[in-house]
Structure formats: structure tokens, C-alpha cells
Enzyme design. Structure first.
Site, PDB file in Angstrom:
ATOM      1  N   LYS A  68       0.851  -1.213  -0.007  1.00 62.91           N
ATOM      2  CA  LYS A  68      -0.054  -0.036   0.166  1.00 62.91           C
ATOM      3  C   LYS A  68       0.719   1.176  -0.151  1.00 62.91           C
ATOM      4  O   LYS A  68       0.639   2.311  -1.017  1.00 62.91           O
ATOM      5  CB  LYS A  68      -0.891  -0.152   1.346  1.00 62.91           C
ATOM      6  CG  LYS A  68      -2.268  -0.475   0.926  1.00 62.91           C
ATOM      7  CD  LYS A  68      -3.117  -0.247   2.365  1.00 62.91           C
ATOM      8  CE  LYS A  68      -2.409  -0.833   3.460  1.00 62.91           C
ATOM      9  NZ  LYS A  68      -2.976  -0.246   4.875  1.00 62.91           N
ATOM     10  N   ARG A 144     -10.888   0.933   9.030  1.00 61.20           N
ATOM     11  CA  ARG A 144     -10.786  -0.306   9.463  1.00 61.20           C
ATOM     12  C   ARG A 144     -11.879  -1.112  10.064  1.00 61.20           C
ATOM     13  O   ARG A 144     -11.594  -2.574  10.075  1.00 61.20           O
ATOM     14  CB  ARG A 144      -9.532  -0.574  10.588  1.00 61.20           C
ATOM     15  CG  ARG A 144      -8.341  -0.075  10.037  1.00 61.20           C
ATOM     16  CD  ARG A 144      -7.326  -1.021   9.429  1.00 61.20           C
ATOM     17  NE  ARG A 144      -6.005  -1.333   9.938  1.00 61.20           N
ATOM     18  CZ  ARG A 144      -4.911  -0.455  10.038  1.00 61.20           C
ATOM     19  NH1 ARG A 144      -4.978   0.525   9.098  1.00 61.20           N
ATOM     20  NH2 ARG A 144      -3.740  -0.893  10.489  1.00 61.20           N
ATOM     21  N   ARG A 179      10.914  -5.914   5.637  1.00 62.30           N
ATOM     22  CA  ARG A 179      10.246  -4.379   5.929  1.00 62.30           C
ATOM     23  C   ARG A 179      11.287  -3.462   6.499  1.00 62.30           C
ATOM     24  O   ARG A 179      11.538  -3.963   7.798  1.00 62.30           O
ATOM     25  CB  ARG A 179       8.842  -4.462   6.148  1.00 62.30           C
ATOM     26  CG  ARG A 179       8.397  -3.084   5.854  1.00 62.30           C
ATOM     27  CD  ARG A 179       6.894  -3.148   5.603  1.00 62.30           C
ATOM     28  NE  ARG A 179       6.182  -3.143   6.805  1.00 62.30           N
ATOM     29  CZ  ARG A 179       4.887  -3.017   6.641  1.00 62.30           C
ATOM     30  NH1 ARG A 179       4.162  -2.480   5.520  1.00 62.30           N
ATOM     31  NH2 ARG A 179       4.101  -2.813   7.993  1.00 62.30           N
ATOM     32  N   ARG A 205       9.939  -1.623  12.201  1.00 64.17           N
ATOM     33  CA  ARG A 205       8.784  -1.037  12.975  1.00 64.17           C
ATOM     34  C   ARG A 205       8.572  -2.362  14.122  1.00 64.17           C
ATOM     35  O   ARG A 205       8.500  -3.348  14.113  1.00 64.17           O
ATOM     36  CB  ARG A 205       7.512  -1.121  12.367  1.00 64.17           C
ATOM     37  CG  ARG A 205       7.261   0.290  11.590  1.00 64.17           C
ATOM     38  CD  ARG A 205       6.157   0.198  10.591  1.00 64.17           C
ATOM     39  NE  ARG A 205       4.742  -0.356  11.109  1.00 64.17           N
ATOM     40  CZ  ARG A 205       3.594  -0.414  10.389  1.00 64.17           C
ATOM     41  NH1 ARG A 205       3.652   0.396   9.165  1.00 64.17           N
ATOM     42  NH2 ARG A 205       2.860  -1.062  11.158  1.00 64.17           N
ATOM     43  N   ARG A 216      -2.341  -8.992  12.818  1.00 70.99           N
ATOM     44  CA  ARG A 216      -2.759  -7.787  11.983  1.00 70.99           C
ATOM     45  C   ARG A 216      -3.351  -8.093  10.825  1.00 70.99           C
ATOM     46  O   ARG A 216      -4.333  -7.590  10.413  1.00 70.99           O
ATOM     47  CB  ARG A 216      -1.752  -6.923  11.590  1.00 70.99           C
ATOM     48  CG  ARG A 216      -1.152  -5.882  12.986  1.00 70.99           C
ATOM     49  CD  ARG A 216       0.252  -5.360  12.768  1.00 70.99           C
ATOM     50  NE  ARG A 216       0.448  -4.421  11.690  1.00 70.99           N
ATOM     51  CZ  ARG A 216       1.489  -4.295  11.027  1.00 70.99           C
ATOM     52  NH1 ARG A 216       2.464  -4.913  11.756  1.00 70.99           N
ATOM     53  NH2 ARG A 216       1.617  -3.635  10.093  1.00 70.99           N
TER      54      ARG A 216
HETATM   55  P1  AMP Z   1      -0.608   0.556   9.646  1.00 70.89           P
HETATM   56  O1  AMP Z   1       0.640   1.163   9.521  1.00 70.89           O
HETATM   57  O2  AMP Z   1      -1.867   0.970   8.915  1.00 70.89           O
HETATM   58  O3  AMP Z   1      -0.282  -0.945   9.537  1.00 70.89           O
HETATM   59  O4  AMP Z   1      -1.274   0.724  11.234  1.00 70.89           O
HETATM   60  C1  AMP Z   1      -0.459   0.627  12.435  1.00 70.89           C
HETATM   61  C2  AMP Z   1      -1.265   0.302  13.642  1.00 70.89           C
HETATM   62  O5  AMP Z   1      -2.004   1.494  13.750  1.00 70.89           O
HETATM   63  C3  AMP Z   1      -2.466  -0.785  13.521  1.00 70.89           C
HETATM   64  O6  AMP Z   1      -1.973  -2.048  13.884  1.00 70.89           O
HETATM   65  C4  AMP Z   1      -3.371  -0.282  14.523  1.00 70.89           C
HETATM   66  O7  AMP Z   1      -2.782  -0.401  15.719  1.00 70.89           O
HETATM   67  C5  AMP Z   1      -3.354   1.362  14.288  1.00 70.89           C
HETATM   68  N1  AMP Z   1      -4.219   1.783  13.409  1.00 70.89           N
HETATM   69  C6  AMP Z   1      -4.067   2.327  11.974  1.00 70.89           C
HETATM   70  N2  AMP Z   1      -5.070   2.767  11.445  1.00 70.89           N
HETATM   71  C7  AMP Z   1      -6.077   2.191  12.321  1.00 70.89           C
HETATM   72  C8  AMP Z   1      -7.472   2.411  12.258  1.00 70.89           C
HETATM   73  N3  AMP Z   1      -8.211   2.842  11.044  1.00 70.89           N
HETATM   74  N4  AMP Z   1      -8.133   1.941  13.208  1.00 70.89           N
HETATM   75  C9  AMP Z   1      -7.791   1.410  14.191  1.00 70.89           C
HETATM   76  N5  AMP Z   1      -6.348   1.273  14.650  1.00 70.89           N
HETATM   77  C10 AMP Z   1      -5.738   1.665  13.510  1.00 70.89           C
END
Ligand code: AMP
Length: 270
Positions: A68, A144, A179, A205, A216
């Protein structure tokens, strides 16, 4: 729309300028409308047509490590949209030690979702900023959950299309090990396939562990269908392949929608 170009290969410089700014699509759509409608005052029509061009409003979905981030960079370059990643916004809150950051840190560390209200407040604030209003937006990592999708719709935040990247669980797990992220820019690299340029310091990360990634991925899959049910706009499935193939598919589908459906529709009034 025969002259549409969907490849992402480099173009000669002047053509690249036209393409990046979507002028071939725009001009073709404009000519189509002029041919069909033959307005008495074509220049006045052109003026109204220009003002009617919709700003891109897109949602990109995909499991973690589905590419993404890379696709978002390409869309920003091609469409001039503002990329809004809730993951990045939340990480910034954590890094800055804000009160939101303190509330979300533990959820993020173990790969759980952050409470809906916190995320929605952050997204609403970001979407109201001038750059997002002026250039359009690309939402990444949001919504999400079905609750987030409904709240988004109730707030009048309605995308023109959803791009759904499809990648298997095995592929995601194998990609995540390599990554790496540049914490200064949030750019994503891969230790072997896409190493950072010399001098760029990257980190892994804290939630890119094998256990967190599986959690996830499963959370994403559980929520994805529920979230997608909330949309009435087109949802396009983008099936893997190389970065460039996926990007060409996304752009092609969006351009077609934007310039044929949104602008050329006989029903759309200027
Ligand atoms: P990402 O970078 O999109 O993988 O997001 C990293 C983390 O941020 C996720 O594992 C969640 O803990 C939190 N997070 C990001 N976007 C959301 C969302 N829309 N709703 C809830 N938690 C989120």
C-alpha cells in the site's frame, strides 16, 4: 478514450508533465463533451467544465505489507492527492508523546486496533486541512472497522472508489521480515528487494514481528468484508503482480471512472 495511457514507464519530459497532470484524459473528456453538447458559447462551457472536475477521493485497502505504501507514493505522484495514513498519523502522535499517543501506544505495539473514536477524530482533523480540501485525498488504513466506515459516511466523507490490494497471508508474512521504514519520512523499503539509498537510516517497526503481523493480517481479513459492505462506490480488486503492474491497474481503473463516469456522463450537469 482511445488515447488513454495506463503504463507507468517513463515518458519524454514534456509528455511526462502532461501525463502527471492528467491533461490527455482531461482534454479528451472535454472534447467529447463539446462534440456531444455543441454549446453556443464553447469558452464559457470550458470554464464550467474546468470548475466541475472532481478532486480525487480514494480509499486504498490491503493487508499489512501488501504494498500500500508504495502504491500510495505512486498515486500521490500521478494524481497530486494528499496521502492520509492513519498508521502514520498515530505513530506521529506516539513519537511526539501527545495524550492521544499515550492512549494508543499499547494497542499499536501488539497489533490491535486503536479505539474507533480516537482514529475518527484524527482523520476528521486531517481531512479538514487546506491541502486535503484543495488537492483531494487518499485514505490509507482507514476505515478499518464497519463503525469507522459508517461514521465516515455520516460525516459526508464519501470516496469515489476503493482500491483493494489482494495479497495472500503467506506472501505478507514473507515480505514483513525484510520491511524497513525511514522514521523521518515514513518511506518503506525492503532489506533485500528495495534497499534504502545510502545515508538513509531505516528501522524495523516494533509491530513488524512475526506474531504481530499474523494478528494484524487476521484482524484485517475479519474486518475487510464488513467495511467493504458499507460502501456504495465502486470497489476494485487489484491483484498483486509487480509494483508497476499494480499501479498501472489502479490508475487505469481510477482514470476510467473519473474521466468517463464522473465527467462524461450525460446526466452530470455542469
Ligand atoms: P498501519 O501502519 O496501517 O499498519 O497501522 C499500524 C497500527 O496503527 C495498526 O496495527 C493499529 O494499531 C493502528 N491503526 C491504524 N489505522 C487504524 C484504524 N483505522 N483503526 C484502528 N487502528 C488503526
Amino acid at each position: 478514450m482511445s488515447r488513454m495511457r495506463h503504463s507507468t514507464k517513463p515518458l519524454p519530459k514534456d509528455d511526462e508533465y502532461l501525463h502527471v497532470h492528467q491533461m490527455p484524459y482531461f482534454l479528451e473528456a472535454l472534447q467529447d463533451r463539446l462534440r456531444t453538447e455543441k454549446p453556443d458559447d464553447p469558452l464559457e462551457f470550458v470554464d464550467r467544465f474546468v470548475k466541475s472536475v472532481p478532486k480525487p477521493k480514494l480509499v486504498i485497502k490491503g493487508p499489512p505489507a501488501s504494498g500500500k505504501g508504495t502504491q500510495c507514493e505512486k498515486l500521490v505522484r500521478h494524481l497530486g492527492v494528499v496521502h492520509i495514513s492513519t498508521g502514520d498519523l498515530l505513530r506521529t502522535e506516539v513519537k511526539n508523546g501527545t495524550s492521544v499517543g499515550k492512549q494508543v501506544a499499547a494497542f499499536m505495539k501488539d497489533g490491535s486496533l486503536v479505539p474507533d473514536e480516537l482514529v475518527i477524530a484524527i482523520v476528521k482533523k486531517r481531512l479538514s486541512e487546506p491541502d486535503a480540501r484543495q488537492h483531494g485525498w487518499l485514505l490509507d488504513g482507514f476505515p478499518r472497522t464497519a463503525v469507522q466506515a459508517r461514521m465516515m459516511r455520516d460525516e459526508g466523507i464519501v470516496p469515489q472508489a476503493v482500491m483493494k490490494l489482494e495479497v495472500s497471508r503467506e506472501e505478507v508474512v514473507s515480505r514483513i521480515a525484510g520491511r524497513r521504514v525511514d522514521p523521518a519520512t515514513n518511506k518503506v523499503y525492503h532489506a533485500t528487494h528495495r534497499p534504502p539509498p545510502p545515508g538513509v537510516k531505516v528501522i524495523q517497526r516494533p509491530d513488524d514481528t512475526a506474531e504481530a503481523i499474523v494478528k494484524r493480517y487476521d484482524t484485517y481479513m475479519q474486518n475487510a468484508n464488513e467495511v467493504l459492505k458499507e460502501y456504495s462506490c465502486p470497489i476494485y480488486a487489484i491483484e498483486g503482480g509487480t509494483e508497476d503492474v499494480a499501479a498501472a491497474q489502479i490508475l487505469s481503473k481510477y482514470q476510467k471512472l473519473r474521466w468517463t463516469k464522473l465527467l462524461n456522463s450525460k446526466r452530470s450537469k455542469l
